[in-house]
Scaffold this motif. Sequence first.
Motif, PDB file in Angstrom:
ATOM      1  N   MET A 246       0.823  -1.207   0.000  1.00 54.29           N
ATOM      2  CA  MET A 246       0.000   0.000   0.000  1.00 54.29           C
ATOM      3  C   MET A 246       0.859   1.260   0.000  1.00 54.29           C
ATOM      4  O   MET A 246       0.408   2.335  -0.391  1.00 54.29           O
ATOM      5  CB  MET A 246      -0.927   0.005   1.220  1.00 54.29           C
ATOM      6  CG  MET A 246      -2.037  -1.032   1.166  1.00 54.29           C
ATOM      7  SD  MET A 246      -3.048  -1.048   2.678  1.00 54.29           S
ATOM      8  CE  MET A 246      -2.060  -2.124   3.741  1.00 54.29           C
ATOM      9  N   LEU A 261      -6.881   4.508   4.356  1.00 55.33           N
ATOM     10  CA  LEU A 261      -6.786   3.061   4.175  1.00 55.33           C
ATOM     11  C   LEU A 261      -8.013   2.373   4.750  1.00 55.33           C
ATOM     12  O   LEU A 261      -8.274   2.472   5.950  1.00 55.33           O
ATOM     13  CB  LEU A 261      -5.527   2.528   4.867  1.00 55.33           C
ATOM     14  CG  LEU A 261      -4.193   3.134   4.411  1.00 55.33           C
ATOM     15  CD1 LEU A 261      -3.062   2.645   5.312  1.00 55.33           C
ATOM     16  CD2 LEU A 261      -3.914   2.768   2.953  1.00 55.33           C
ATOM     17  N   PRO A 264      -5.858  -1.119   6.962  1.00 50.39           N
ATOM     18  CA  PRO A 264      -4.468  -0.700   7.137  1.00 50.39           C
ATOM     19  C   PRO A 264      -3.504  -1.803   7.549  1.00 50.39           C
ATOM     20  O   PRO A 264      -2.292  -1.568   7.620  1.00 50.39           O
ATOM     21  CB  PRO A 264      -4.576   0.331   8.267  1.00 50.39           C
ATOM     22  CG  PRO A 264      -5.690  -0.203   9.116  1.00 50.39           C
ATOM     23  CD  PRO A 264      -6.682  -0.799   8.148  1.00 50.39           C
TER      24      PRO A 264
END
Length: 338
Positions: A246, A261, A264
């Motif tokens: 990410m 996010l 996350p």
Amino acid sequence: MTNTMKAVRLHEFGGPDVLHYEDAPRPIAEAGEVLVRVHAASLNPPDLHLREGYRSLPPEWQPSSVFPMILGTDISGVVTAVGDEVSGFSIGDEVYAMVRFPQDIMTGSGAYAEYVRVPANELALKPAGITHVEAAGAPMSLLTVWQFLIELGHDAPNPLQSFQHVPIPLKGRKVMVNGAGGGVGHLAVQIAKWQGAHVIAVASGKHQSLLCELGTDEFIDYNKTAAESVAQDVDLVIDAVGGANMERFLSVIKPGGALFLMNPIGFSGYEEAVKSEITVSFTQVRSSGRQLVEAGRLLEQGIIRIIVDSTYPLAQASAAHKRASRGSIQGKIVLINA
């Protein structure tokens, strides 16, 4: 009215075949609750994770085995009984809700059933002009986007970050949505556009036509081009996918921008984000009837719409889960209770 109903129950964790359509006790609305006859219920990622026993989580976070359990949070249906201390709802009302989330995240909220009891403060009248199938596809995805982008709406502590999530103004901003074809993603595109953002959608090519219909200004087919190689000077990236790497989105965000996010876990770019003056933030979606009323006005007015990937009879919930496991979902998968 009998004291039993049909429901999809789980007696052990595992693959889609552990979902069984069978008789179950019919719930009773307690004080502060409403009993809803479910017309439709949608699938969400937590349903799949709970069915598997959250095996991707560390052992200490995995749920205890309290069986049988009934999965599902998102419902649309009709009020059949109203408990004590409830006002604002009457028998016969068409309603929708995300049921007891995240309170029941490890035990199931009971949506895959003919009836479910719902706390009245989590319930809203179904937006006029849309079907029960469309309404059932809305709650978790719509509340997620609303709480990330418009109004958090609660002050519950965030276990995964030390500060409260704060939505940022979107008018005139450049917003990139990764996973734009999915349940959360297609609503994030529409809400950001409604707020006046310039929207870049990242998804597979099969979603391009739909996302352009929904207001996307730019489209990136991730099968052909890495988004981080072409996007630049983005104010906000909304990652509705999660998973590996990410951190790659940090390179497209301008200083002072943000990365939101949806999942996350596994993100490791916090130090890089601080150096680049980028805010990385996350929140846990929470049930809210009030917010469903507010966001539901956009559905009622046709400003946003729910895209349905596919529908299955409630009795075929295992087939619906198999469809979800194949991925490349456009919008939401919905179970119909005839």
